[in-house]
Design a protein around this motif. Structure first.
Motif, PDB file in Angstrom:
ATOM      1  N   GLU A  86      -0.111  -2.956  -9.744  1.00  0.00           N
ATOM      2  CA  GLU A  86       0.991  -3.927  -8.840  1.00  0.00           C
ATOM      3  C   GLU A  86       1.647  -1.802  -7.926  1.00  0.00           C
ATOM      4  O   GLU A  86       1.627  -1.939  -8.389  1.00  0.00           O
ATOM      5  CB  GLU A  86       1.891  -4.338  -9.881  1.00  0.00           C
ATOM      6  CG  GLU A  86       1.572  -5.525 -10.126  1.00  0.00           C
ATOM      7  CD  GLU A  86       0.572  -6.337  -9.660  1.00  0.00           C
ATOM      8  OE1 GLU A  86       0.773  -6.791  -8.425  1.00  0.00           O
ATOM      9  OE2 GLU A  86       0.265  -7.326 -10.526  1.00  0.00           O
ATOM     10  N   GLY A  87       1.088  -2.735  -6.477  1.00  0.00           N
ATOM     11  CA  GLY A  87       1.289  -1.281  -5.111  1.00  0.00           C
ATOM     12  C   GLY A  87       2.551  -2.166  -4.713  1.00  0.00           C
ATOM     13  O   GLY A  87       2.695  -2.006  -3.653  1.00  0.00           O
ATOM     14  N   THR A  88       3.833  -2.179  -6.083  1.00  0.00           N
ATOM     15  CA  THR A  88       4.800  -2.861  -4.844  1.00  0.00           C
ATOM     16  C   THR A  88       5.354  -1.882  -4.429  1.00  0.00           C
ATOM     17  O   THR A  88       6.556  -1.749  -3.943  1.00  0.00           O
ATOM     18  CB  THR A  88       5.615  -3.331  -5.882  1.00  0.00           C
ATOM     19  OG1 THR A  88       5.138  -2.445  -7.266  1.00  0.00           O
ATOM     20  CG2 THR A  88       4.807  -4.373  -6.480  1.00  0.00           C
ATOM     21  N   GLU A  89       5.504  -0.345  -4.392  1.00  0.00           N
ATOM     22  CA  GLU A  89       6.328   1.012  -3.858  1.00  0.00           C
ATOM     23  C   GLU A  89       6.485   0.797  -2.150  1.00  0.00           C
ATOM     24  O   GLU A  89       5.212   0.358  -1.962  1.00  0.00           O
ATOM     25  CB  GLU A  89       6.054   1.935  -4.524  1.00  0.00           C
ATOM     26  CG  GLU A  89       4.758   2.858  -4.376  1.00  0.00           C
ATOM     27  CD  GLU A  89       3.900   1.981  -4.923  1.00  0.00           C
ATOM     28  OE1 GLU A  89       2.536   1.953  -4.775  1.00  0.00           O
ATOM     29  OE2 GLU A  89       4.652   2.076  -6.227  1.00  0.00           O
ATOM     30  N   GLU A  90       7.295   0.815  -1.311  1.00  0.00           N
ATOM     31  CA  GLU A  90       6.760   1.414   0.091  1.00  0.00           C
ATOM     32  C   GLU A  90       6.811   2.327   0.186  1.00  0.00           C
ATOM     33  O   GLU A  90       6.205   3.338  -0.289  1.00  0.00           O
ATOM     34  CB  GLU A  90       8.658   0.334   0.634  1.00  0.00           C
ATOM     35  CG  GLU A  90       8.542  -0.694   0.038  1.00  0.00           C
ATOM     36  CD  GLU A  90      10.667  -0.946   1.017  1.00  0.00           C
ATOM     37  OE1 GLU A  90      10.939   0.631   1.341  1.00  0.00           O
ATOM     38  OE2 GLU A  90      10.855  -2.271   1.255  1.00  0.00           O
TER      39      GLU A  90
ATOM     40  N   ASP B 289      -4.679  -0.367  -5.195  1.00  0.00           N
ATOM     41  CA  ASP B 289      -3.618  -0.974  -5.994  1.00  0.00           C
ATOM     42  C   ASP B 289      -4.196  -2.069  -4.714  1.00  0.00           C
ATOM     43  O   ASP B 289      -4.875  -2.581  -4.527  1.00  0.00           O
ATOM     44  CB  ASP B 289      -2.319  -0.655  -5.894  1.00  0.00           C
ATOM     45  CG  ASP B 289      -1.745   0.527  -4.637  1.00  0.00           C
ATOM     46  OD1 ASP B 289      -1.897  -0.538  -3.622  1.00  0.00           O
ATOM     47  OD2 ASP B 289      -1.309   1.253  -4.561  1.00  0.00           O
ATOM     48  N   THR B 290      -2.913  -3.258  -5.782  1.00  0.00           N
ATOM     49  CA  THR B 290      -3.129  -4.281  -5.534  1.00  0.00           C
ATOM     50  C   THR B 290      -2.077  -4.932  -4.054  1.00  0.00           C
ATOM     51  O   THR B 290      -1.560  -6.193  -2.950  1.00  0.00           O
ATOM     52  CB  THR B 290      -2.689  -5.460  -6.816  1.00  0.00           C
ATOM     53  OG1 THR B 290      -1.204  -5.123  -6.404  1.00  0.00           O
ATOM     54  CG2 THR B 290      -3.037  -5.271  -7.177  1.00  0.00           C
ATOM     55  N   ASN B 291      -0.976  -3.298  -3.193  1.00  0.00           N
ATOM     56  CA  ASN B 291      -0.296  -3.541  -1.833  1.00  0.00           C
ATOM     57  C   ASN B 291      -1.452  -4.475  -0.463  1.00  0.00           C
ATOM     58  O   ASN B 291      -2.521  -4.294  -0.974  1.00  0.00           O
ATOM     59  CB  ASN B 291      -0.366  -2.119  -1.260  1.00  0.00           C
ATOM     60  CG  ASN B 291       0.988  -2.488  -1.034  1.00  0.00           C
ATOM     61  OD1 ASN B 291       0.509  -2.817   0.928  1.00  0.00           O
ATOM     62  ND2 ASN B 291       2.112  -1.978  -1.444  1.00  0.00           N
ATOM     63  N   LEU B 292      -1.196  -5.097  -0.342  1.00  0.00           N
ATOM     64  CA  LEU B 292      -0.843  -5.553   0.759  1.00  0.00           C
ATOM     65  C   LEU B 292      -1.635  -4.394   1.976  1.00  0.00           C
ATOM     66  O   LEU B 292      -2.539  -5.470   2.991  1.00  0.00           O
ATOM     67  CB  LEU B 292      -0.656  -6.756   1.187  1.00  0.00           C
ATOM     68  CG  LEU B 292      -1.416  -7.826   2.508  1.00  0.00           C
ATOM     69  CD1 LEU B 292      -2.183  -8.667   1.502  1.00  0.00           C
ATOM     70  CD2 LEU B 292       0.253  -8.682   2.531  1.00  0.00           C
TER      71      LEU B 292
ATOM     72  N   VAL C 168       5.936   0.953   5.225  1.00  0.00           N
ATOM     73  CA  VAL C 168       4.892   0.157   4.722  1.00  0.00           C
ATOM     74  C   VAL C 168       5.394  -1.098   3.532  1.00  0.00           C
ATOM     75  O   VAL C 168       5.604  -0.215   2.724  1.00  0.00           O
ATOM     76  CB  VAL C 168       3.117   0.400   4.223  1.00  0.00           C
ATOM     77  CG1 VAL C 168       2.146  -0.748   3.333  1.00  0.00           C
ATOM     78  CG2 VAL C 168       2.647   1.282   5.440  1.00  0.00           C
ATOM     79  N   PRO C 169       5.236  -2.160   3.797  1.00  0.00           N
ATOM     80  CA  PRO C 169       6.063  -3.221   3.083  1.00  0.00           C
ATOM     81  C   PRO C 169       5.252  -2.548   1.325  1.00  0.00           C
ATOM     82  O   PRO C 169       4.411  -2.252   1.630  1.00  0.00           O
ATOM     83  CB  PRO C 169       6.198  -4.690   3.023  1.00  0.00           C
ATOM     84  CG  PRO C 169       5.121  -4.610   4.375  1.00  0.00           C
ATOM     85  CD  PRO C 169       5.053  -3.077   5.166  1.00  0.00           C
ATOM     86  N   GLY C 170       6.233  -3.212   0.423  1.00  0.00           N
ATOM     87  CA  GLY C 170       6.061  -3.072  -1.075  1.00  0.00           C
ATOM     88  C   GLY C 170       4.981  -4.182  -1.226  1.00  0.00           C
ATOM     89  O   GLY C 170       5.142  -4.918  -2.238  1.00  0.00           O
ATOM     90  N   THR C 171       4.413  -5.601  -0.277  1.00  0.00           N
ATOM     91  CA  THR C 171       4.054  -6.588  -0.829  1.00  0.00           C
ATOM     92  C   THR C 171       3.007  -6.474  -1.417  1.00  0.00           C
ATOM     93  O   THR C 171       1.937  -5.771  -0.970  1.00  0.00           O
ATOM     94  CB  THR C 171       3.942  -7.363   0.701  1.00  0.00           C
ATOM     95  OG1 THR C 171       3.802  -6.512   1.501  1.00  0.00           O
ATOM     96  CG2 THR C 171       5.307  -8.693   0.723  1.00  0.00           C
ATOM     97  N   VAL C 172       2.583  -7.022  -2.248  1.00  0.00           N
ATOM     98  CA  VAL C 172       1.366  -6.936  -2.642  1.00  0.00           C
ATOM     99  C   VAL C 172       0.710  -8.921  -2.369  1.00  0.00           C
ATOM    100  O   VAL C 172       0.565  -9.684  -2.161  1.00  0.00           O
ATOM    101  CB  VAL C 172       1.096  -7.339  -4.369  1.00  0.00           C
ATOM    102  CG1 VAL C 172       2.060  -6.183  -5.334  1.00  0.00           C
ATOM    103  CG2 VAL C 172       2.215  -8.625  -5.586  1.00  0.00           C
ATOM    104  N   THR C 173      -1.040  -8.927  -2.977  1.00  0.00           N
ATOM    105  CA  THR C 173      -1.585  -9.831  -2.390  1.00  0.00           C
ATOM    106  C   THR C 173      -1.328 -10.796  -3.133  1.00  0.00           C
ATOM    107  O   THR C 173      -0.950 -10.466  -4.665  1.00  0.00           O
ATOM    108  CB  THR C 173      -2.697  -9.332  -2.656  1.00  0.00           C
ATOM    109  OG1 THR C 173      -3.466  -8.665  -3.926  1.00  0.00           O
ATOM    110  CG2 THR C 173      -3.844  -8.097  -1.444  1.00  0.00           C
TER     111      THR C 173
ATOM    112  N   HIS D 111      -7.587  -8.842  -4.453  1.00  0.00           N
ATOM    113  CA  HIS D 111      -6.692  -8.436  -4.612  1.00  0.00           C
ATOM    114  C   HIS D 111      -6.193  -7.441  -3.775  1.00  0.00           C
ATOM    115  O   HIS D 111      -5.400  -5.932  -4.408  1.00  0.00           O
ATOM    116  CB  HIS D 111      -6.981  -8.252  -6.545  1.00  0.00           C
ATOM    117  CG  HIS D 111      -6.839  -9.430  -7.694  1.00  0.00           C
ATOM    118  ND1 HIS D 111      -6.208 -10.350  -7.683  1.00  0.00           N
ATOM    119  CD2 HIS D 111      -8.128 -10.505  -7.378  1.00  0.00           C
ATOM    120  CE1 HIS D 111      -6.145 -11.392  -8.196  1.00  0.00           C
ATOM    121  NE2 HIS D 111      -7.529 -11.893  -8.058  1.00  0.00           N
TER     122      HIS D 111
ATOM    123  N   ARG E  39      -7.187  -4.247  -1.143  1.00  0.00           N
ATOM    124  CA  ARG E  39      -6.815  -4.635   0.698  1.00  0.00           C
ATOM    125  C   ARG E  39      -7.616  -3.309   1.439  1.00  0.00           C
ATOM    126  O   ARG E  39      -7.069  -1.931   0.456  1.00  0.00           O
ATOM    127  CB  ARG E  39      -5.965  -5.342   1.379  1.00  0.00           C
ATOM    128  CG  ARG E  39      -5.858  -6.727   1.146  1.00  0.00           C
ATOM    129  CD  ARG E  39      -6.825  -7.819   1.166  1.00  0.00           C
ATOM    130  NE  ARG E  39      -6.560  -8.898   0.397  1.00  0.00           N
ATOM    131  CZ  ARG E  39      -6.351 -10.016   0.801  1.00  0.00           C
ATOM    132  NH1 ARG E  39      -5.667 -10.231   2.098  1.00  0.00           N
ATOM    133  NH2 ARG E  39      -5.908 -11.318   0.699  1.00  0.00           N
TER     134      ARG E  39
END
Lengths: 451, 373
Positions: free
Chosen positions: A330-334, A367-370, B27-32, B37, B39
């Motif tokens: 889970e790519g939750t870090e900024e 990872d899953t970061n957007l 870059v924010p820590g938002t996830v899909t 899953h 990007r």
């Protein structure tokens, strides 16, 4: 032998963690779950209650609208629990496995030389019918219909997809049996898409038309192959079956047993020693604990591939039709000033504004970061068409879906696509639109309006 | 984010603004949540900052040229490169301040009203606007024009990505039609104060309006190619614009099809004019004059307002080039046709797409009917 169809458009996602072709474990799990959400187009009616004894192949669910369509248990054992969600929506039926694998009598194979109706009846009774998927819309096929043709893709180009040659080693005879039986169900016969260039064992299949495809993802998607073999027009239906489905159907036809055992690839950047596990659908994730270690909280568990799979969580179960589990961080870090850094060496981008095109051999621990925020569509058709080897306009189609404009959706080819076919467009979209979700909503609307 | 900026917090009205600055920094820590899953690392910020980088050479050259033209006009050649640049920088800086403060202010407010994240689109528009106006434009005019273009060209349609006219071109068009005295003729293109003594034979006209007359600056091929002539701030240097074009084409952000077909269209009408004996400028030289290069590289290729289909881009680009030179050749009132050509084709682009898509669909249906299994 047919000619090779070369698809120039597409993109292979260079994600790390491909599974080694070895079976590291046989996990014939104690409890398996059957999840109605796996079966698209099924309105589930529960046929068992807690404490009931079930056998492999005895019915668990049926469709409310077409009661002949059954979902059967892959194991023998006892119904241990029925999980319901909000508004009592049925989420899962849990079955405790007695490891005896006793088969139900209701499921019996038709005799050799049976006609189409008998084959259909036997598949419906054995609960193997849901493996046959109808296009358009990607729902369980209507047993009363006769499709234009049946399509099978004998390879996958999805990220870290399991290797079919390894997975179906020794099952070729079952796949052949299934193809021979299914060929009678359609007017146009069975069409199998093979990868070009390699000496695929599936090239030995007979009683079907072989097509060869060369190209990057999504060239292995059956939808893409159909659009190049014979595109789906309005009011036409075709059926598709996965190799996994053919194996199960063929094994049932040959042995009379419902046996959904399969090799499942456990892969992804977070997988420890990525390899295959031999198991049953509905396996719980704790069975593969050895592959993800102690950091489960930071991991996304995906049943399926990294583009189109379903996030199931640590307590989730393998999907009924899946033979791949992808483990991502889970790519939750900024990331400080991430977007403006010239290099960003550890991240992959297909775009030339980064430099990963210089190192095509690299594999990335994605990872899953957007990697950005949601925006309106800004780039043009051409940007997305680069990765879509189909003769459609992906952005116009997505916008038609957003607008709910049936006529435009038809024009732009909603009958030809499933969300998974546009997954790569979603991957590269700099506006971070959920294109697959948009298409899925469009398909739902079509099904509602055209029913 | 501090909860005071979240929904229900006291400062919620600043939510979009704070979010914009935060995502600018990180870059924010938002996830899909749905769909794919993983990007790609590309996002709009990256794409749009590259457009700004591509336009930077034209902007830097433009600033220097403002100082250089001023020196030529008053017959004072004492300033060196840095001196000229500094003079121009101080002249252009207020334009940038006005462009960004007014434009981004409206953008932030509209995003907040719509409840969306702030889109980066205006970073680019705001960078272009000072480059396509005369350097001595009164700031209040610029402010009104920017406000008009951003509100009525973009926000009323739903913000970046939904607009059908390029906001930068609309800003210029608004100025052009509302304040023609400050936007055309020969008084506005060279920066100078009324008190300053001008050289003998001084003219403020741009090479295009000069029509072969003599001027205090050179009008040869190299003068035009390098850009040491008066004009809007960023439009004069073809070589600086070409540098930007290379970056835009390489990264695939701007369509080479539009640029290439635009040049073809301009040459086509240019040669027709030459053959018919209209105008004094040869067809290839037309490409160097005025705003053609800047327009075709940076303005016409805006992905939102250009034609969306690949085939449509050929038509769209060709018509921009052709219309631009047509206006130049046949309309004595407007010396420059680029702005009007782009504006008109922005409005026509959906029609082009409609035709291209209709043709494609009917061809596809024919193919379907022919396909047999």
């Amino acid at each position: 032998m047919s000619n090779t169809i070369v698809l120039k458009k597409g993109l292979d996602i260079p994600i790390a963690g491909a599974a080694e072709p070895v079976v590291s474990k046989t996990a014939l799990t104690d409890i398996i779950a059957i999840q109605p959400s796996d079966f698209k187009g099924l309105t589930p009616r529960l046929l068992v209650k807690e404490g009931d004894r079930v056998l492999a192949g005895s019915p668990v669910l049926s469709d409310k609208l077409r009661p002949e369509i059954l979902v059967t248990s892959p194991v023998s054992g006892t119904v241990q629990g029925i999980v319901r969600g909000e508004k009592r929506k049925l989420l899962a039926v849990c079955i405790a496995n007695d490891h005896l694998q006793t088969c139900a009598d209701s499921a019996s194979a038709p005799s050799a030389g049976a006609d189409a109706q008998q084959v259909k009846k036997a598949l419906l009774a054995a609960g193997l019918w849901p493996w046959i998927v109808q296009r358009p819309y990607g729902v369980i096929a209507d047993p009363g219909a006769t499709p234009k043709a049946i399509f099978v893709s004998a390879f996958s180009t999805a990220p870290l997809a399991p290797d079919p040659v390894f997975c179906f080693d020794g099952s070729l005879k079952y796949i052949q049996a299934a193809i021979s039986a299914l060929a009678g169900l359609s007017a146009g016969g069975v069409h199998v898409g093979l990868p070009a260039g390699t000496d695929s064992p599936f090239a030995r299949l007979t009683g079907c038309t072989l097509h060869r495809f060369a190209g990057k993802h999504p060239a292995g998607n059956v939808g893409v192959q159909i659009s190049h073999i014979c595109p789906i027009r309005k009011d036409e239906t075709v059926w598709t079956v996965s190799l996994l489905g053919l194996e199960a159907i063929g094994r049932f036809l040959a042995t009379g047993k419902v046996d959904l055992r399969r090799k499942v690839a456990v892969c992804g950047p977070m997988a420890i020693e990525p390899s295959y596990v031999e198991t049953l659908p509905g396996m719980q994730m704790k069975e593969i604990a050895g592959h993800y270690g102690t950091s489960a909280a930071e991991i996304r568990f995906i049943s399926g591939d990294a583009l189109s799979g379903r996030s199931i969580g640590e307590d989730g179960c393998l999907g009924f039709f899946d033979n791949q589990i992808t483990l991502l961080r889970e790519g939750t870090e900024e990331e400080l000033l991430g977007w403006i850094r010239p290099l960003r060496w550890k991240q992959y981008s297909h775009d030339h504004s980064y430099f990963s095109w210089l190192t095509p051999w690299r594999r990335y621990g994605m990872d899953t970061n957007l990697h950005g925020g949601p925006r309106a569509f800004l780039m043009n058709e051409g940007y997305y068409q680069k990765v879509l080897p189909m003769d459609i306009f992906p952005v116009f189609l997505a916008k038609a879906c957003l607008a709910g404009d049936i006529e435009k959706m038809e024009k732009f080819g909603i009958y030809e696509v499933l969300p998974e076919d546009l997954a790569v467009c979603e991957f590269i979209d700099p506006s971070k639109n959920n294109i697959q979700d948009i298409i899925a909503q469009g398909i739902d609307l079509m099904r509602k309006e055209m029913a | 984010m501090n909860p005071v900026f979240e929904k229900g917090g006291k400062l919620y009205w600043l939510h979009s603004t704070i979010d914009a600055f935060e995502t600018f920094l990180h870059v924010p820590g938002t996830v899909t949540r749905k769909g794919a899953h993983v990007r790609d690392a590309i996002d709009l910020k990256r794409i749009l900052i590259l457009v700004v980088i591509a336009a930077a050479p034209a902007a830097l050259f433009g600033m220097w040229n403002v100082g250089y033209q001023h020196g030529l006009a008053i017959g004072d050649g004492r300033l060196d490169i840095l001196g000229n640049f500094w003079y121009g920088f101080l002249k252009v800086l207020p334009l940038y301040v006005v462009s960004y403060v007014v434009g981004l202010g409206i953008e932030f407010a509209s995003s907040q009203i719509r409840g969306e994240e702030v889109s980066e689109g205006y970073l680019v528009s705001g960078f272009f606007i000072p480059l396509i106006v005369p350097v001595d434009i009164p700031l209040w005019m610029l402010a009104i024009a920017v406000a008009f273009a951003v509100i009525f060209g973009k926000e009323v349609f739903g913000g970046t990505g939904m607009n059908f006219v390029n906001p930068a071109i609309l800003t210029r068009a608004f100025l052009f039609f509302s304040y023609p005295n400050q936007m055309s003729g020969s008084a506005c293109w060279i920066s100078h104060k009324p008190a300053e003594q001008l050289v003998d034979g001084f003219t403020g006209a741009t090479p295009l309006a000069l029509d072969g007359a003599s001027a205090q600056y050179g009008t040869g091929f190299w003068d035009l190619f390098i850009g040491t002539v008066p004009g809007s701030v960023g439009e004069t240097s073809v070589i600086a614009i070409l540098l930007g074009a290379v970056l835009l084409i390489w990264t695939g952000i701007a369509s080479w099809k539009i640029m290439f077909s635009g040049v073809l269209g301009a040459l086509f009408v240019g040669f027709l004019g030459q053959w018919a004996g209209i105008g004094t400028i040869s067809a290839p030289m037309q490409l160097l004059y005025g705003g053609f290069a800047f327009g075709i590289v940076f303005m016409a290729t805006d992905p939102v307002t250009s034609a969306q289909t690949e085939c449509g881009k050929w038509i769209y680009g060709f018509l921009i080039g052709a219309l631009c030179i047509t206006v130049r050749l046949f309309n004595p009132g407007y010396a420059e046709g680029m702005m009007l050509a782009i504006l008109l084709m922005n409005i026509t682009a959906p029609l082009i797409d409609h035709c291209v898509v209709s043709v494609h669909i009917s061809r596809r249906n024919k193919k379907f009917n022919a396909a047999k299994i």
